[in-house]
Every structure is written in structure tokens, then in C-alpha cells.
Design a protein around this motif. Structure first.
Motif, PDB file in Angstrom:
ATOM      1  N   ARG A  25      -5.303 -57.198  -1.363  1.00  0.00           N
ATOM      2  CA  ARG A  25      -6.255 -57.921  -2.201  1.00  0.00           C
ATOM      3  C   ARG A  25      -7.676 -57.419  -2.003  1.00  0.00           C
ATOM      4  N   ILE A  26      -8.058 -57.251  -0.745  1.00  0.00           N
ATOM      5  CA  ILE A  26      -9.440 -56.882  -0.421  1.00  0.00           C
ATOM      6  C   ILE A  26      -9.812 -55.511  -0.973  1.00  0.00           C
ATOM      7  N   LEU A  27      -8.886 -54.564  -0.887  1.00  0.00           N
ATOM      8  CA  LEU A  27      -9.197 -53.171  -1.260  1.00  0.00           C
ATOM      9  C   LEU A  27      -8.630 -52.751  -2.618  1.00  0.00           C
ATOM     10  N   LYS A  28      -8.107 -53.707  -3.367  1.00  0.00           N
ATOM     11  CA  LYS A  28      -7.474 -53.388  -4.655  1.00  0.00           C
ATOM     12  C   LYS A  28      -8.429 -52.672  -5.605  1.00  0.00           C
ATOM     13  N   LYS A  29      -9.633 -53.183  -5.764  1.00  0.00           N
ATOM     14  CA  LYS A  29     -10.580 -52.599  -6.719  1.00  0.00           C
ATOM     15  C   LYS A  29     -11.193 -51.301  -6.214  1.00  0.00           C
ATOM     16  N   ASP A  30     -10.950 -50.978  -4.945  1.00  0.00           N
ATOM     17  CA  ASP A  30     -11.384 -49.697  -4.391  1.00  0.00           C
ATOM     18  C   ASP A  30     -10.308 -48.625  -4.550  1.00  0.00           C
ATOM     19  N   GLY A  31      -9.166 -49.009  -5.122  1.00  0.00           N
ATOM     20  CA  GLY A  31      -8.103 -48.041  -5.367  1.00  0.00           C
ATOM     21  C   GLY A  31      -7.269 -47.690  -4.149  1.00  0.00           C
ATOM     22  N   VAL A  32      -7.317 -48.517  -3.099  1.00  0.00           N
ATOM     23  CA  VAL A  32      -6.532 -48.253  -1.895  1.00  0.00           C
ATOM     24  C   VAL A  32      -5.118 -48.800  -2.091  1.00  0.00           C
ATOM     25  N   LYS A  33      -4.133 -47.943  -1.943  1.00  0.00           N
ATOM     26  CA  LYS A  33      -2.731 -48.363  -2.035  1.00  0.00           C
ATOM     27  C   LYS A  33      -2.276 -48.812  -0.646  1.00  0.00           C
ATOM     28  N   THR A  34      -1.696 -50.010  -0.570  1.00  0.00           N
ATOM     29  CA  THR A  34      -1.388 -50.628   0.713  1.00  0.00           C
ATOM     30  C   THR A  34       0.065 -51.109   0.740  1.00  0.00           C
ATOM     31  N   TRP A  35       0.717 -50.895   1.886  1.00  0.00           N
ATOM     32  CA  TRP A  35       2.098 -51.351   2.076  1.00  0.00           C
ATOM     33  C   TRP A  35       2.320 -51.765   3.530  1.00  0.00           C
ATOM     34  N   CYS A  36       3.405 -52.515   3.744  1.00  0.00           N
ATOM     35  CA  CYS A  36       4.079 -52.561   5.035  1.00  0.00           C
ATOM     36  C   CYS A  36       5.330 -51.699   4.913  1.00  0.00           C
ATOM     37  N   VAL A  37       5.687 -51.036   5.984  1.00  0.00           N
ATOM     38  CA  VAL A  37       6.935 -50.283   6.035  1.00  0.00           C
ATOM     39  C   VAL A  37       7.801 -50.883   7.132  1.00  0.00           C
ATOM     40  N   SER A  38       9.017 -51.256   6.754  1.00  0.00           N
ATOM     41  CA  SER A  38       9.985 -51.817   7.696  1.00  0.00           C
ATOM     42  C   SER A  38      10.997 -50.713   7.999  1.00  0.00           C
ATOM     43  N   PRO A  39      10.856 -50.023   9.124  1.00  0.00           N
ATOM     44  CA  PRO A  39      11.610 -48.785   9.353  1.00  0.00           C
ATOM     45  C   PRO A  39      13.069 -48.979   9.743  1.00  0.00           C
ATOM     46  N   GLY A  40      13.477 -50.224  10.029  1.00  0.00           N
ATOM     47  CA  GLY A  40      14.861 -50.464  10.425  1.00  0.00           C
ATOM     48  C   GLY A  40      15.008 -50.597  11.928  1.00  0.00           C
ATOM     49  N   PHE A  41      16.222 -50.882  12.356  1.00  0.00           N
ATOM     50  CA  PHE A  41      16.543 -51.061  13.763  1.00  0.00           C
ATOM     51  C   PHE A  41      16.687 -49.678  14.401  1.00  0.00           C
ATOM     52  N   LEU A  42      15.686 -49.283  15.177  1.00  0.00           N
ATOM     53  CA  LEU A  42      15.609 -47.922  15.686  1.00  0.00           C
ATOM     54  C   LEU A  42      15.723 -47.887  17.209  1.00  0.00           C
ATOM     55  N   ALA A  43      16.252 -46.799  17.695  1.00  0.00           N
ATOM     56  CA  ALA A  43      16.376 -46.587  19.149  1.00  0.00           C
ATOM     57  C   ALA A  43      15.083 -45.972  19.660  1.00  0.00           C
ATOM     58  N   THR A  44      14.108 -46.827  19.969  1.00  0.00           N
ATOM     59  CA  THR A  44      12.827 -46.375  20.521  1.00  0.00           C
ATOM     60  C   THR A  44      12.503 -47.197  21.760  1.00  0.00           C
ATOM     61  N   GLY A  45      11.498 -46.768  22.493  1.00  0.00           N
ATOM     62  CA  GLY A  45      11.078 -47.472  23.690  1.00  0.00           C
ATOM     63  C   GLY A  45      10.563 -48.867  23.404  1.00  0.00           C
ATOM     64  N   LEU A  46      10.203 -49.155  22.140  1.00  0.00           N
ATOM     65  CA  LEU A  46       9.689 -50.475  21.783  1.00  0.00           C
ATOM     66  C   LEU A  46      10.713 -51.565  22.065  1.00  0.00           C
ATOM     67  N   GLY A  47      11.995 -51.231  21.877  1.00  0.00           N
ATOM     68  CA  GLY A  47      13.030 -52.241  21.998  1.00  0.00           C
ATOM     69  C   GLY A  47      13.737 -52.280  23.335  1.00  0.00           C
ATOM     70  N   GLY A  48      13.321 -51.464  24.306  1.00  0.00           N
ATOM     71  CA  GLY A  48      13.933 -51.510  25.630  1.00  0.00           C
ATOM     72  C   GLY A  48      14.854 -50.340  25.900  1.00  0.00           C
ATOM     73  N   ASN A  49      15.998 -50.618  26.543  1.00  0.00           N
ATOM     74  CA  ASN A  49      16.950 -49.592  26.965  1.00  0.00           C
ATOM     75  C   ASN A  49      17.519 -48.841  25.772  1.00  0.00           C
ATOM     76  N   LEU A  50      17.299 -47.526  25.727  1.00  0.00           N
ATOM     77  CA  LEU A  50      17.717 -46.734  24.570  1.00  0.00           C
ATOM     78  C   LEU A  50      19.219 -46.710  24.399  1.00  0.00           C
ATOM     79  N   GLU A  51      19.955 -46.523  25.483  1.00  0.00           N
ATOM     80  CA  GLU A  51      21.407 -46.451  25.378  1.00  0.00           C
ATOM     81  C   GLU A  51      21.990 -47.772  24.901  1.00  0.00           C
ATOM     82  N   MET A  52      21.456 -48.868  25.399  1.00  0.00           N
ATOM     83  CA  MET A  52      21.924 -50.179  24.958  1.00  0.00           C
ATOM     84  C   MET A  52      21.645 -50.377  23.472  1.00  0.00           C
ATOM     85  N   LEU A  53      20.460 -49.938  23.026  1.00  0.00           N
ATOM     86  CA  LEU A  53      20.105 -50.065  21.616  1.00  0.00           C
ATOM     87  C   LEU A  53      21.053 -49.259  20.735  1.00  0.00           C
TER      88      LEU A  53
END
Length: 264
Positions: free
Chosen positions: A197-225
Motif C-alpha cells: 500500500r505504502i509504495l504502490k504509487k511509487d511503482g514498487v512491486k511487493t510480495w511475500c514468498v513462501s518457499p516451502g518446507f526446506l532442509a535448512t539450519g533455520l529448522g534445526g537438525n538437517l537429517e531429521m528435517l
């Protein structure tokens, strides 16, 4: 200097690093500002990338930025402003899943909740606010926030997803609960709507990206993930690249996931 200036936070590891690799593999040429809380780790990641992609025409530059530290954010802005004068794509990737720290006894419950919001929502907002002037110098500005599939309210009663299932009767409850993370990412979704909303008239394209359930350090033990079905972070990284390169321009202001638009 490349016409495609990308600044991505939390990019020295996990999804952030894989996103940088995905951009390097693109047929397009980028100058990628690889943000890391530790400049040493950011520099190490850049060296790794130069060894892995020695013939790439894209340029990767390490940037120190801690999104929990306003002074660090301002210093990153001052540096990028003086050296590059614009940012075409800002990717708020830095994030944290801290709920398990409560169960492990390394953080209090209040610390878990406050820091989850500080990193995942407040930090992303302050960084975006600080860098908005550089986005407005771009001819095709893009603003991305990396959210989570756990953030959707609409699908929170989908019991096919493990994180929506109720724990057994009794107290204390299962350590699989991640309420602080989920709530902060739902907050991020609203934050994205506000910036749309804030940047709409400035032509800024904005999104959230939901990348899915990924095996990264963010979620803890990689092998368990991986045993739980977590995907290679390359999958999420290629989705982020698709959004950066215009593949979801018809869905501005929404949460994008691999199979389309994630419901609110």
C-alpha cells in the motif's frame, strides 16, 4: 555496474545463500549484495561462491548487516548508497525460528517471542524503511519478504500438515509447537500488505514468498528435517528467483508459493 542490484539479508547460509546461487545461475547478470550479520561469514560465503562459479558475469559483494541493530542497518545503507546509489531488488530473507530455545532452556518464553518478532517482523520493517529511498531510485523496484507456509490462517486447520495437529492431552505440551515463529511470519504477511500500500504509487512491486518446507539450519537438525520430507533449499531459491525475474508480476501484493498463491 550491473543494472540489476540485489540486496539480500541473511544470505551467507541456508535459503539466502541458495538464492544467491540461483541468481548467479540465471541468464541475467546481477550485482548481489550478500548481507550477513557477521562480515567474516559473509566474506567466506562470497569466496565460496567465486570458487563455485568462476565464470559467472554476476558480481557478489559481502555486506555486514544485523537486522536487530539499527546502527548496523544504517551503516549498511550508507555504504550501499555511496557505492551503488540504488537497489533494484530488496529481499528480506534474514529470519529465525527460536521456539525450540524455550524447550531447550536457553531462552525464556518472553525472550523467544520478543526476539522472533524483532528478527522476522520488526527487523524486516526497519530495514525496508531505511532502504526505501534506494528502491525508489530503481526503474523497476522489487521488494520481497520471505515468509512461511506455517503463517497462513486459512489453512491453519489443515490436519494433513503436522504443525497443525493438536498435541496429546496433558501438560507440558509437545516441543513441536512453534507459535512464536508462526505468529511473527503471519505478522510479516501483514507487513508486506502495508508496504504494498505504502509504495504502490511509487511503482514498487511487493510480495511475500513462501518457499516451502526446506532442509535448512533455520529448522534445526538437517537429517531429521529430510526424514520429515523437507525439500532441498534449491527449490525455494528458484521460486525466489522467479519472483525477482518477473514470473509473478500478476500477483503483486500476495504470498507466492510453488503451487500458486498462498491463502491468507
Amino acid at each position: 555496474m550491473s543494472n540489476n542490484m540485489v540486496f539480500i539479508t541473511g544470505a551467507n547460509t541456508g535459503l539466502g545463500l541458495e538464492t544467491v546461487k540461483a541468481l548467479i545461475r540465471s541468464s541475467k547478470t546481477y550485482t548481489i549484495l550478500l548481507g550477513g550479520r557477521s562480515i567474516e561469514k559473509a566474506e567466506s560465503a562470497v569466496r565460496q561462491l567465486r570458487e563455485e562459479y568462476p565464470t559467472s558475469h554476476s558480481i557478489v559483494v559481502p555486506i555486514q548487516v544485523d537486522i536487530e541493530d539499527d546502527e548496523s542497518i544504517q551503516k549498511a545503507y550508507d555504504h550501499i548508497s555511496s557505492h551503488y546509489a540504488k537497489v533494484d531488488v530488496l529481499i528480506n530473507n534474514a529470519g529465525a525460528q527460536l521456539d525450540q530455545q524455550w524447550y531447550h532452556g536457553t531462552m525464556t518464553l518472553r525472550e523467544v517471542w520478543n526476539r522472533s518478532w524483532d528478527v522476522n517482523t520488526t527487523g524486516a520493517h526497519i530495514l525496508t524503511y531505511t532502504f526505501a529511498p534506494l528502491l525508489l531510485q530503481s526503474d523497476n523496484p522489487r521488494l520481497l519478504f520471505i515468509t512461511s507456509g506455517t503463517s497462513t490462517l486459512t489453512e491453519s486447520d489443515n490436519l494433513n500438515l503436522r504443525f497443525n495437529q493438536s498435541p496429546e492431552k496433558g501438560w507440558p505440551k509437545s516441543s513441536l509447537m512453534i507459535p512464536a515463529y508462526r505468529a511473527s511470519k503471519t505478522g510479516m504477511n501483514m507487513l508486506m500488505r502495508e508496504w504494498t500500500r505504502i509504495l504502490k504509487k511509487d511503482g514498487v512491486k511487493t510480495w511475500c514468498v513462501s518457499p516451502g518446507f526446506l532442509a535448512t539450519g533455520l529448522g534445526g537438525n538437517l537429517e531429521m528435517l529430510k526424514q520429515m520430507g523437507a525439500l532441498d533449499p534449491i527449490v525455494g531459491a528458484e521460486l525466489v528467483r522467479d519472483v525477482v525475474e518477473g514470473g509473478e508480476d500478476q500477483q503483486v501484493g500476495r504470498v507466492i508459493r510453488k503451487d500458486g498463491v498462498q491463502p491468507w
